[in-house]
Design a protein around this motif. Structure first.
Motif, PDB file in Angstrom:
ATOM      1  N   GLN A  61       0.841  -1.190   0.000  1.00 23.37           N
ATOM      2  CA  GLN A  61       0.000   0.000   0.000  1.00 23.37           C
ATOM      3  C   GLN A  61       0.878   1.243   0.000  1.00 23.37           C
ATOM      4  O   GLN A  61       1.912   1.290   0.664  1.00 23.37           O
ATOM      5  CB  GLN A  61      -0.900  -0.008   1.234  1.00 23.37           C
ATOM      6  CG  GLN A  61      -1.891   1.118   1.266  1.00 23.37           C
ATOM      7  CD  GLN A  61      -2.899   0.975   2.406  1.00 23.37           C
ATOM      8  OE1 GLN A  61      -2.910  -0.014   3.114  1.00 23.37           O
ATOM      9  NE2 GLN A  61      -3.734   1.968   2.569  1.00 23.37           N
ATOM     10  N   CYS A  62       0.451   2.257  -0.753  1.00 24.42           N
ATOM     11  CA  CYS A  62       1.170   3.529  -0.789  1.00 24.42           C
ATOM     12  C   CYS A  62       0.903   4.277   0.511  1.00 24.42           C
ATOM     13  O   CYS A  62      -0.254   4.481   0.891  1.00 24.42           O
ATOM     14  CB  CYS A  62       0.714   4.367  -1.986  1.00 24.42           C
ATOM     15  SG  CYS A  62       1.500   5.989  -2.053  1.00 24.42           S
ATOM     16  N   CYS A  65      -0.699   8.132  -0.641  1.00 21.91           N
ATOM     17  CA  CYS A  65      -2.085   8.343  -1.081  1.00 21.91           C
ATOM     18  C   CYS A  65      -3.032   7.214  -0.700  1.00 21.91           C
ATOM     19  O   CYS A  65      -4.237   7.320  -0.903  1.00 21.91           O
ATOM     20  CB  CYS A  65      -2.131   8.577  -2.595  1.00 21.91           C
ATOM     21  SG  CYS A  65      -1.837   7.084  -3.578  1.00 21.91           S
ATOM     22  N   PHE A  67      -3.129   4.149  -2.051  1.00 21.77           N
ATOM     23  CA  PHE A  67      -3.384   3.204  -3.142  1.00 21.77           C
ATOM     24  C   PHE A  67      -3.003   1.789  -2.705  1.00 21.77           C
ATOM     25  O   PHE A  67      -1.937   1.573  -2.136  1.00 21.77           O
ATOM     26  CB  PHE A  67      -2.582   3.596  -4.385  1.00 21.77           C
ATOM     27  CG  PHE A  67      -2.745   2.640  -5.532  1.00 21.77           C
ATOM     28  CD1 PHE A  67      -3.835   2.719  -6.381  1.00 21.77           C
ATOM     29  CD2 PHE A  67      -1.801   1.648  -5.763  1.00 21.77           C
ATOM     30  CE1 PHE A  67      -3.996   1.840  -7.437  1.00 21.77           C
ATOM     31  CE2 PHE A  67      -1.946   0.755  -6.820  1.00 21.77           C
ATOM     32  CZ  PHE A  67      -3.050   0.854  -7.653  1.00 21.77           C
ATOM     33  N   PHE A  69      -2.131  -1.981  -3.881  1.00 15.85           N
ATOM     34  CA  PHE A  69      -1.654  -2.740  -5.033  1.00 15.85           C
ATOM     35  C   PHE A  69      -2.360  -4.089  -5.110  1.00 15.85           C
ATOM     36  O   PHE A  69      -3.034  -4.506  -4.173  1.00 15.85           O
ATOM     37  CB  PHE A  69      -0.136  -2.959  -4.923  1.00 15.85           C
ATOM     38  CG  PHE A  69       0.669  -1.699  -5.084  1.00 15.85           C
ATOM     39  CD1 PHE A  69       1.260  -1.383  -6.287  1.00 15.85           C
ATOM     40  CD2 PHE A  69       0.829  -0.817  -4.020  1.00 15.85           C
ATOM     41  CE1 PHE A  69       2.002  -0.226  -6.447  1.00 15.85           C
ATOM     42  CE2 PHE A  69       1.566   0.347  -4.163  1.00 15.85           C
ATOM     43  CZ  PHE A  69       2.156   0.642  -5.378  1.00 15.85           C
ATOM     44  N   LYS A  78       7.149   2.077  -7.090  1.00 10.51           N
ATOM     45  CA  LYS A  78       6.471   3.375  -7.116  1.00 10.51           C
ATOM     46  C   LYS A  78       4.969   3.186  -7.222  1.00 10.51           C
ATOM     47  O   LYS A  78       4.495   2.235  -7.833  1.00 10.51           O
ATOM     48  CB  LYS A  78       6.946   4.210  -8.307  1.00 10.51           C
ATOM     49  CG  LYS A  78       8.288   4.834  -8.121  1.00 10.51           C
ATOM     50  CD  LYS A  78       8.547   5.852  -9.197  1.00 10.51           C
ATOM     51  CE  LYS A  78       9.885   6.533  -8.929  1.00 10.51           C
ATOM     52  NZ  LYS A  78      10.216   7.496  -9.950  1.00 10.51           N
ATOM     53  N   CYS A  79       4.250   4.129  -6.673  1.00 12.95           N
ATOM     54  CA  CYS A  79       2.800   4.131  -6.744  1.00 12.95           C
ATOM     55  C   CYS A  79       2.366   4.613  -8.134  1.00 12.95           C
ATOM     56  O   CYS A  79       2.823   5.661  -8.587  1.00 12.95           O
ATOM     57  CB  CYS A  79       2.235   5.061  -5.671  1.00 12.95           C
ATOM     58  SG  CYS A  79       0.445   5.248  -5.745  1.00 12.95           S
ATOM     59  N   PRO A  80       1.471   3.873  -8.795  1.00 11.92           N
ATOM     60  CA  PRO A  80       1.015   4.315 -10.112  1.00 11.92           C
ATOM     61  C   PRO A  80       0.087   5.533 -10.047  1.00 11.92           C
ATOM     62  O   PRO A  80      -0.085   6.238 -11.030  1.00 11.92           O
ATOM     63  CB  PRO A  80       0.267   3.101 -10.659  1.00 11.92           C
ATOM     64  CG  PRO A  80      -0.152   2.348  -9.455  1.00 11.92           C
ATOM     65  CD  PRO A  80       0.896   2.602  -8.411  1.00 11.92           C
ATOM     66  N   LYS A  81      -0.463   5.774  -8.882  1.00  8.15           N
ATOM     67  CA  LYS A  81      -1.402   6.889  -8.725  1.00  8.15           C
ATOM     68  C   LYS A  81      -0.685   8.220  -8.453  1.00  8.15           C
ATOM     69  O   LYS A  81      -0.933   9.205  -9.118  1.00  8.15           O
ATOM     70  CB  LYS A  81      -2.379   6.565  -7.591  1.00  8.15           C
ATOM     71  CG  LYS A  81      -3.507   7.538  -7.436  1.00  8.15           C
ATOM     72  CD  LYS A  81      -4.482   7.048  -6.391  1.00  8.15           C
ATOM     73  CE  LYS A  81      -5.580   8.073  -6.168  1.00  8.15           C
ATOM     74  NZ  LYS A  81      -6.487   7.664  -5.091  1.00  8.15           N
ATOM     75  N   CYS A  82       0.241   8.235  -7.453  1.00  6.50           N
ATOM     76  CA  CYS A  82       0.882   9.506  -7.068  1.00  6.50           C
ATOM     77  C   CYS A  82       2.392   9.527  -7.323  1.00  6.50           C
ATOM     78  O   CYS A  82       3.052  10.511  -7.052  1.00  6.50           O
ATOM     79  CB  CYS A  82       0.591   9.815  -5.599  1.00  6.50           C
ATOM     80  SG  CYS A  82       1.459   8.739  -4.433  1.00  6.50           S
ATOM     81  N   ARG A  83       2.933   8.412  -7.803  1.00  6.99           N
ATOM     82  CA  ARG A  83       4.364   8.279  -8.123  1.00  6.99           C
ATOM     83  C   ARG A  83       5.283   8.283  -6.900  1.00  6.99           C
ATOM     84  O   ARG A  83       6.497   8.393  -7.020  1.00  6.99           O
ATOM     85  CB  ARG A  83       4.836   9.355  -9.105  1.00  6.99           C
ATOM     86  CG  ARG A  83       4.134   9.318 -10.437  1.00  6.99           C
ATOM     87  CD  ARG A  83       4.120   7.949 -10.909  1.00  6.99           C
ATOM     88  NE  ARG A  83       4.460   7.786 -12.313  1.00  6.99           N
ATOM     89  CZ  ARG A  83       4.466   6.607 -12.878  1.00  6.99           C
ATOM     90  NH1 ARG A  83       4.203   5.553 -12.193  1.00  6.99           N
ATOM     91  NH2 ARG A  83       4.742   6.482 -14.134  1.00  6.99           N
ATOM     92  N   SER A  84       4.726   8.175  -5.720  1.00  8.34           N
ATOM     93  CA  SER A  84       5.524   8.142  -4.502  1.00  8.34           C
ATOM     94  C   SER A  84       6.243   6.792  -4.400  1.00  8.34           C
ATOM     95  O   SER A  84       5.733   5.759  -4.827  1.00  8.34           O
ATOM     96  CB  SER A  84       4.621   8.327  -3.279  1.00  8.34           C
ATOM     97  OG  SER A  84       5.342   8.123  -2.084  1.00  8.34           O
TER      98      SER A  84
END
Length: 97
Positions: A61-62, A65, A67, A69, A78-84
């Motif tokens: 989990q990010c 944000c 997100f 997985f 990396k998170c596909p939603k916020c790129r963190s």
């Protein structure tokens, strides 16, 4: 003496662990240790099916944000939603079906 995979199975039957936690408990340090444990987890998941057990996966989990997985035996970078890259690793546990 137990093999590394046997040790992982024993640990995961007791409670859930992340790949990093398993690496520490198994005294595996250095680059590539996570990759080795992920390979072991994939092999363990296949072997458990024959024994009527299952490898449960709490997905990564990010932390930025929230997100969630897919439930996979891998560690996202990396998170596909916020790129963190601030990602909580997936956790694994063995359970009887």
């Amino acid at each position: 003496m137990m093999t590394r995979r046997q040790k992982i199975i024993k640990l995961l039957e007791e409670r859930d662990y992340s790949v990093s936690e398993l690496a520490l408990l198994l005294d595996m340090r250095g680059r590539g240790s996570g990759k080795i444990i992920l390979e072991d987890l994939r092999a363990i998941a296949r072997a458990l099916k024959r024994e009527g057990k299952v490898l449960l996966i709490q997905p990564a989990q990010c932390k930025n944000c929230g997100f969630v997985f897919k439930s996979e035996i891998k560690i996202p970078s990396k998170c596909p939603k916020c790129r963190s890259s601030w990602i909580e690793e997936p956790r694994f546990k063995i359970s009887v079906k």
